[in-house]
Enzyme design. Structure first.
Site, PDB file in Angstrom:
ATOM      1  N   LYS A 161       0.848  -1.196   0.000  1.00  0.00           N
ATOM      2  CA  LYS A 161       0.000   0.000   0.000  1.00  0.00           C
ATOM      3  C   LYS A 161       0.883   1.246   0.000  1.00  0.00           C
ATOM      4  CE  LYS A 161      -3.496   2.400   2.717  1.00  0.00           C
ATOM      5  NZ  LYS A 161      -4.546   2.288   3.724  1.00  0.00           N
ATOM      6  N   LYS A 171      -2.378  -1.699  -3.637  1.00  0.00           N
ATOM      7  CA  LYS A 171      -3.293  -0.554  -3.562  1.00  0.00           C
ATOM      8  C   LYS A 171      -2.527   0.739  -3.705  1.00  0.00           C
ATOM      9  CE  LYS A 171      -6.168   1.682  -0.195  1.00  0.00           C
ATOM     10  NZ  LYS A 171      -6.353   1.859   1.209  1.00  0.00           N
TER      11      LYS A 171
END
Ligand code: PBG
Length: 303
Positions: free
Chosen positions: A170, A223
């Site tokens: 992320k 992400k």
């Protein structure tokens, strides 16, 4: 591509009879628990496999106590969702930023987030969500060691078969802007760069993924999605766990804004983004357009 691999992320908030549109995410809403079944049924009818729930509590404090309260917003939402629309698979987002008054994803020590103090809280959040009915938990906080801490706590309480999907890869991304408006979770000071990753760095993504797998992660997520598909492919090739990618709020907002101005063909772009993620190697695709993607699959537009 399979409709059951789609995940719809959504927001639930305290209150009654609320369905309010998120200004920076047209077409997405915050629901109170009583109104939530409407959208859950729409997803189930469309064939979307899973829903990921984000809670927006009325009360925020420095320790994010509503995140692990057994009667917190997310816990009550999970209970209701499982009862009313049992066909969906429910994923709990494990993080503190929607629940802390300072908006950071963990417990503060002065002006920085204390990684190790936060681990205990994250494990508590995960356990409370699973006790409330979550089928899977997905930690998005990015503290080091949290997969191990959560696995241990779930196992100790008998939830040995509950999987963990780790937001392992992320990045500290500007694409989360509309989500932070939606959840009121923008940090009150500083940024998230001490715990989320620098997007220049490719090798660190692999390191995070491998560490999380070692700690017990069952699924690895990348992400945002669109600008990080290189990481999906690279980790897919190097590991043996299912891969997920999260097409985040900023991706959704850009497409909506462009479509509203008549600059792009919304449906064609949604299809192209989804197919590119699966082509890169995702097994699970999280998108605010999950219902539309399911429909395009039904129509044979993509598949
Ligand atoms: C919580 C969290 C965020 C998102 C998912 N979980 C925000 C952030 O890290 O600031 C973003 C999702 C999106 O933009 O759609 N940490």
């Amino acid at each position: 591509m399979d409709k059951s691999s789609l995940v719809y992320p959504m927001f639930v908030k305290d209150g009654e009879n609320i369905k309010e549109e998120i200004p920076t995410m047209p077409g997405q809403f915050r629901y109170s628990i009583d109104r939530m079944p409407e959208i859950l049924n729409e997803m189930a009818d469309a064939g979307v496999g899973s829903v990921m729930l984000f809670g927006i509590p009325d009360h925020k404090d420095s320790r994010g106590s509503q995140a692990y309260a057994c009667d917190g917003i997310i816990q009550r939402a999970l209970e209701k969702a499982k009862k009313e629309v049992p066909d969906l698979f429910y994923i709990g987002d494990v993080c503190m930023c929607e629940y802390t008054s300072h908006g950071h994803c963990g417990i503060l020590q002065g002006e920085y987030v204390d990684n190790d103090l936060t681990l205990e809280k994250l494990a508590q959040i995960a356990l409370s969500q699973v006790q409330a009915g979550a089928d899977m938990v997905a930690p998005s906080d990015m503290m080091d060691g949290r997969i191990h801490a959560i696995r241990k706590e779930l196992d100790r309480n008998g939830y040995v078969t509950t999987p963990i999907m780790s937001y392992a890869v992320k990045y500290a991304s500007a694409f989360y802007g509309p989500f932070r408006d939606a959840a009121g979770s923008a940090p009150a000071f500083g940024d998230r760069k001490s715990y989320q990753m620098d997007y220049h760095n490719r090798r660190e993504g692999m390191k995070e993924a491998l560490l999380d797998i070692q700690e017990g992660a069952d699924i690895i997520m990348v992400k945002p999605a669109m600008t990080y598909l290189d990481m999906v492919r690279e980790i897919k090739d190097a590991t043996h766990v299912p891969m997920a990618a999260y097409s985040v709020s900023g991706e959704y907002a850009m497409v909506k804004a462009g479509a509203q101005l008549g600059y792009i063909d919304e449906a064609a772009i949604i299809c192209e983004m989804a197919v590119s993620a699966y082509r890169a190697g995702v097994d699970i695709y999280m998108s605010y357009s999950a219902k539309e993607i399911a429909q395009y699959m039904d129509e044979g537009r993509i598949g």
